[in-house]
Design a protein around this motif. Sequence first.
Motif, PDB file in Angstrom:
ATOM      1  N   ILE A  64       0.848  -1.201   0.000  1.00 39.29           N
ATOM      2  CA  ILE A  64       0.000   0.000   0.000  1.00 39.29           C
ATOM      3  C   ILE A  64       0.884   1.252   0.000  1.00 39.29           C
ATOM      4  O   ILE A  64       0.653   2.194  -0.762  1.00 39.29           O
ATOM      5  CB  ILE A  64      -0.964   0.011   1.204  1.00 39.29           C
ATOM      6  CG1 ILE A  64      -2.010  -1.098   1.063  1.00 39.29           C
ATOM      7  CG2 ILE A  64      -1.637   1.370   1.351  1.00 39.29           C
ATOM      8  CD1 ILE A  64      -2.836  -1.333   2.313  1.00 39.29           C
ATOM      9  N   LEU A 114       2.573   1.783  -3.409  1.00 35.81           N
ATOM     10  CA  LEU A 114       1.647   2.353  -4.393  1.00 35.81           C
ATOM     11  C   LEU A 114       1.339   3.817  -4.089  1.00 35.81           C
ATOM     12  O   LEU A 114       1.192   4.630  -5.003  1.00 35.81           O
ATOM     13  CB  LEU A 114       0.358   1.530  -4.443  1.00 35.81           C
ATOM     14  CG  LEU A 114       0.501   0.130  -5.063  1.00 35.81           C
ATOM     15  CD1 LEU A 114      -0.764  -0.693  -4.832  1.00 35.81           C
ATOM     16  CD2 LEU A 114       0.833   0.220  -6.533  1.00 35.81           C
ATOM     17  N   SER A 115       1.251   4.162  -2.818  1.00 35.64           N
ATOM     18  CA  SER A 115       0.990   5.560  -2.440  1.00 35.64           C
ATOM     19  C   SER A 115       2.145   6.462  -2.846  1.00 35.64           C
ATOM     20  O   SER A 115       1.932   7.571  -3.346  1.00 35.64           O
ATOM     21  CB  SER A 115       0.739   5.671  -0.935  1.00 35.64           C
ATOM     22  OG  SER A 115      -0.465   5.036  -0.607  1.00 35.64           O
ATOM     23  N   ARG A 166      -4.619  -0.809  -5.377  1.00 33.14           N
ATOM     24  CA  ARG A 166      -4.489  -0.012  -4.143  1.00 33.14           C
ATOM     25  C   ARG A 166      -5.819   0.039  -3.393  1.00 33.14           C
ATOM     26  O   ARG A 166      -5.856  -0.127  -2.173  1.00 33.14           O
ATOM     27  CB  ARG A 166      -4.011   1.401  -4.482  1.00 33.14           C
ATOM     28  CG  ARG A 166      -3.779   2.262  -3.240  1.00 33.14           C
ATOM     29  CD  ARG A 166      -3.293   3.620  -3.589  1.00 33.14           C
ATOM     30  NE  ARG A 166      -4.312   4.345  -4.355  1.00 33.14           N
ATOM     31  CZ  ARG A 166      -4.289   5.637  -4.583  1.00 33.14           C
ATOM     32  NH1 ARG A 166      -3.293   6.380  -4.150  1.00 33.14           N
ATOM     33  NH2 ARG A 166      -5.255   6.216  -5.267  1.00 33.14           N
ATOM     34  N   ARG A 174      -6.362  -1.556   0.316  1.00 32.99           N
ATOM     35  CA  ARG A 174      -6.829  -0.698   1.416  1.00 32.99           C
ATOM     36  C   ARG A 174      -8.063  -1.292   2.079  1.00 32.99           C
ATOM     37  O   ARG A 174      -8.173  -1.306   3.305  1.00 32.99           O
ATOM     38  CB  ARG A 174      -7.154   0.709   0.903  1.00 32.99           C
ATOM     39  CG  ARG A 174      -5.955   1.547   0.621  1.00 32.99           C
ATOM     40  CD  ARG A 174      -6.361   2.894   0.066  1.00 32.99           C
ATOM     41  NE  ARG A 174      -5.226   3.800  -0.035  1.00 32.99           N
ATOM     42  CZ  ARG A 174      -5.295   5.014  -0.550  1.00 32.99           C
ATOM     43  NH1 ARG A 174      -6.446   5.471  -1.010  1.00 32.99           N
ATOM     44  NH2 ARG A 174      -4.233   5.777  -0.607  1.00 32.99           N
TER      45      ARG A 174
END
Length: 62
Positions: A8, A11-12, A28, A32
């Motif tokens: 996560i 990807l952020s 993503r 989440r």
Amino acid sequence: MEELIARINELSRKHKTVGLTEAETEERARLRKQYLDVFKGNFRNQLDTIKWEGEEEPPKKH
């Protein structure tokens, strides 16, 4: 769980720098949701183990 959080976060970071593909955006969102489901389940289990003072049994689940 650590691998889930790491992906996560990866990807952020990518989203903030170069952007995500449509597939990565979907991944993503899915990750989440999975993280939140696990978090909520763990938190619910913690709450269910609390013994309230003055009661013989824990409160009934809603």
